[in-house]
Design an enzyme around this catalytic site. Structure first.
Site, mmCIF file in Angstrom:
data_model
loop_
_atom_site.group_PDB
_atom_site.id
_atom_site.type_symbol
_atom_site.label_atom_id
_atom_site.label_comp_id
_atom_site.label_asym_id
_atom_site.label_seq_id
_atom_site.Cartn_x
_atom_site.Cartn_y
_atom_site.Cartn_z
ATOM 1 N N LYS A 220 0.822 -1.215 0.000
ATOM 2 C CA LYS A 220 0.000 0.000 0.000
ATOM 3 C C LYS A 220 0.853 1.261 0.000
ATOM 4 C CE LYS A 220 -3.982 -2.072 2.389
ATOM 5 N NZ LYS A 220 -3.409 -3.423 2.577
ATOM 6 N N VAL A 221 1.812 1.334 0.924
ATOM 7 C CA VAL A 221 2.638 2.538 1.028
ATOM 8 C C VAL A 221 3.597 2.635 -0.138
ATOM 9 C CG1 VAL A 221 4.302 3.777 2.449
ATOM 10 C CG2 VAL A 221 2.427 2.549 3.541
ATOM 11 N N ASP A 240 9.422 -6.841 -5.150
ATOM 12 C CA ASP A 240 8.410 -7.425 -4.275
ATOM 13 C C ASP A 240 7.889 -8.672 -4.985
ATOM 14 O OD1 ASP A 240 6.189 -8.195 -2.829
ATOM 15 O OD2 ASP A 240 5.627 -6.147 -2.309
ATOM 16 N N ALA A 300 9.947 2.394 7.212
ATOM 17 C CA ALA A 300 9.271 1.123 7.472
ATOM 18 C C ALA A 300 9.561 0.636 8.887
ATOM 19 C CB ALA A 300 9.690 0.082 6.438
ATOM 20 N N ARG A 301 10.688 -0.087 9.029
ATOM 21 C CA ARG A 301 11.100 -0.607 10.335
ATOM 22 C C ARG A 301 12.607 -0.486 10.457
ATOM 23 N NH1 ARG A 301 7.474 -0.012 13.714
ATOM 24 N NH2 ARG A 301 6.326 -1.740 14.608
ATOM 25 N N GLU A 330 14.038 2.386 19.711
ATOM 26 C CA GLU A 330 13.358 3.681 19.693
ATOM 27 C C GLU A 330 12.938 4.088 21.107
ATOM 28 O OE1 GLU A 330 10.169 3.607 16.834
ATOM 29 O OE2 GLU A 330 11.558 3.517 15.140
ATOM 30 N N HIS A 349 10.146 8.838 14.104
ATOM 31 C CA HIS A 349 9.032 7.934 13.755
ATOM 32 C C HIS A 349 7.761 8.744 13.488
ATOM 33 C CE1 HIS A 349 7.646 3.529 14.305
ATOM 34 N NE2 HIS A 349 6.869 4.142 13.423
ATOM 35 N N GLY A 351 6.164 8.790 10.473
ATOM 36 C CA GLY A 351 5.517 8.335 9.251
ATOM 37 C C GLY A 351 4.011 8.507 9.246
ATOM 38 N N ALA A 352 3.380 8.225 10.354
ATOM 39 C CA ALA A 352 1.912 8.325 10.416
ATOM 40 C C ALA A 352 1.456 9.568 11.166
ATOM 41 C CB ALA A 352 1.337 7.088 11.099
#
Length: 613
Positions: A220-221, A240, A300-301, A330, A349, A351-352
């Site tokens: 999605k991202v 992917d 992402a991570r 983190e 962090h 991102g959202a």
């Protein structure tokens, strides 16, 4: 999508008294491991709610207490948007307790039905053990679920749901923001100017037009990043192995191998979850195979990057710059060399972290958690069969049928006869590739296991519990001619190599066999062994095998009537007039032993069995 009331009962957890940027990651766990890595496991998920039956009207004094007691309790351990909290409070008691220690969380979790977390709260095996069976759903407000022990959740029968869509755009926008800021040294130039310096020559950037951006993870991202980067004039490639080629081509993206992606890209943007196969995927070997001077973005991570290896790659010039929103630890240590590196742009962090995304995630996870508590299946479950919402809606009446058939068939097995193999057959006119039966398999398994064990089984842990008990579940598709608009014509359940307490249920091959259909939205039993019947699978069931002769139905009905047992359905199937017949009788109440004995004493009745559904 609300399911029929019976499904709510099937998925409801036991009452409390029983027993002691990740947000940028996409749906394919481990999708990005190159050929030299072990193949990843896909993520799984699940969710459900408790259905409560209203009691008689309480006294005035007890109204408030009973109102509170009749609602599930949800523990929220990290800040959630107001819209999500308001939605939760409409249907549940909400306890917001932030910054809990591990010990405090374990103490609280046995008092709640649902737990809502973000990325900081660690929901470990110890947490599920401390819940003592009460915790029914864990909601992760975001995409990444690596802070939740999915195996422990599955073993405990606890559903885990996430919010995979609400923050997609926010995460993609942040990746683009870091891409542009890194290319033009925005953060470094800002700090320099605020320090009283004017260093135009030092912070000369690079253009994005015509550069190749490799998107590692086209979920999605990743796909949203691709759309935005195309608008900047960049050439987009992606790795992917699970991404549909046609979807990538529609955006103008070429899918390539892992090695080609990292060796040809000018910029690499990471959009993968953290799994055993992606942990430290970007290590010394990977960096060594990259194009000299590559620039890396990670929203992402943090754990997918070996941070020590990245630091070495920055120092030796293999990686020209890095923009990082996530870290292995983190917050990262204050003396982190990577964070303070001159060629690294960092954010905490974020991102959202837009107001719109925060509210969207809060609403999405609140809806998923409440849906689970009400007994609904969810497409965002991550440790149950991942079934699209439209498939769940279509299959919901067959879910009830599958569980009922499982409960019925196991009660036909003679005591001491171990069940090892179960075969489930689906008769359908639909192409086998267009019929997802994972939920149905789980519910047949639930129906078989629960009546003969102390285990609590639901869609989340059905496969795990079956495996633990050595139960082999196989499936077969029986292709029919007809309209594919109806997903399933009938479901058959066979138990092989077992003794039956009701010989009439044995097929010609010696298997116990039952079959059912959905009629007018309700589950019906249509076949017992070789005998055709038609009885609604509601309440309880009496099966009688007798010699076909006049008066039997009247005699049985008379006995049940005198014993105050209400018959809701009756059907008789026979091999031929005057030969063997089976009478299937649906009853609302459980008959007393005396009534069953009287039925068994009827001369023409050869055997009978009472079944609780």
């Amino acid at each position: 999508m609300a399911l029929a009331p019976p499904l709510c009962h099937l998925l409801a957890a036991p009452p409390p008294s029983t027993s002691a940027a990740a947000d940028a990651a996409h749906d394919h766990a481990g999708a990005l491991a190159p050929h030299r890595r072990a193949s990843p496991l896909r993520r799984r998920g699940r969710l459900f709610l408790a259905c409560r039956v209203p009691a008689a009207a309480p006294s005035a004094r007890g109204v408030a207490a009973e109102a509170a007691a009749g609602r599930p309790t949800v523990l929220v351990t990290e800040k959630l948007g107001d819209a999500g909290l308001e939605l939760l409070r409409r249907f549940a008691n909400v306890d917001c307790a932030y910054e809990l220690t591990a010990e405090e969380l374990r103490a609280k979790v046995s008092l709640v039905d649902a737990l809502v977390v973000r990325s900081a709260t660690r929901v470990t095996r110890e947490v599920f053990e401390a819940a003592r069976g009460r915790l029914r759903v864990v909601g992760r407000a975001g995409v990444g679920i690596d802070n939740v022990d999915l195996q422990a959740a599955t073993e405990a029968g606890c559903l885990v749901v996430n919010a995979p869509t609400a923050n997609t755009v926010a995460a993609a926008e942040h990746a683009i923001a870091l891409l542009a800021a890194m290319a033009r040294n925005v953060a470094q130039a800002d700090a320099s100017l605020k320090a009283g310096k004017w260093q135009r020559n030092k912070y000369v950037g690079v253009s994005l037009v015509g550069k190749t951006l490799a998107i590692m993870g086209f979920g999605k991202v990743g796909s949203e990043v691709a759309r935005r980067a195309k608008g900047l004039g960049m050439d987009i490639i992606s790795h992917d192995p699970y991404a549909p080629v046609d979807r990538a081509r529609a955006i103008g993206v070429d899918l390539v191998s892992f090695d080609e992606a990292i060796s040809t890209a000018d910029f690499i943007s990471l959009h993968m979850p953290l799994t055993p196969s992606t942990a430290k995927l970007f290590d010394d070997e990977t960096f060594a195979n990259m194009k000299k001077g590559v620039r890396i973005i990670n929203v992402a991570r943090g754990g997918v990057v070996d941070e020590d290896a990245l630091l070495r790659a920055l120092d030796n010039g293999t990686v020209s710059q890095a923009a990082l929103d996530v870290f292995t630890e983190e917050p990262p240590p204050k003396d982190s060399k990577l964070v303070h590196h001159e060629h690294v742009t960092v954010t905490p962090h974020l991102g959202a972290s837009t107001s719109e995304a925060q509210e969207g995630v809060a609403l999405e996870i609140a809806e998923a958690v409440l849906g689970a508590l009400k007994g609904e299946l969810a497409a965002t479950a991550v440790n149950a069969p991942m079934v699209p919402a439209e498939v769940l809606s279509e299959l919901s009446p067959y879910v009830v049928l599958a569980e009922k058939l499982g409960r019925l068939v196991v009660q036909l097995v003679a005591g001491g006869s171990g069940i090892k193999g179960v075969k489930i057959g689906y008769s359908s006119s639909r192409d086998p590739d267009d019929l997802d039966t994972r939920v149905l398999r789980a519910m047949v398994t639930k129906g078989i296991i629960e009546p003969i064990s102390s285990a609590f089984v639901n869609i989340v842990n059905a496969d795990y519990v079956a495996k633990q008990r050595g139960l082999r579940i196989s499936e077969e598709r029986i292709l029919l001619d007809g309209s594919p608009e109806i997903p399933i014509d009938s479901i058959q359940v066979h138990l092989a190599n077992v003794e039956s307490k009701f010989a009439g249920a044995l097929s010609d091959e010696g298997d116990i066999r039952v079959e059912g259909e959905v009629k007018d939205g309700k589950p019906h039993l249509t076949l017992v062994g070789p005998f055709s019947v038609d009885v609604s699978l509601e309440g309880n069931l009496i099966l009688c095998r007798q010699v076909d002769q006049p008066g039997i139905i009247g005699k049985v009905g008379s006995i049940l009537g005198k014993m105050n047992v209400n018959v809701n359905f009756m059907s008789v199937g026979r091999t031929a007039p005057g030969k063997q017949a089976i009478m299937a009788i649906g009853v609302d109440e459980e008959p007393e032993k005396e009534a069953l004995k009287l039925i068994g004493d009827i001369p023409s009745v050869e055997e009978f069995v009472f079944i609780k559904l």
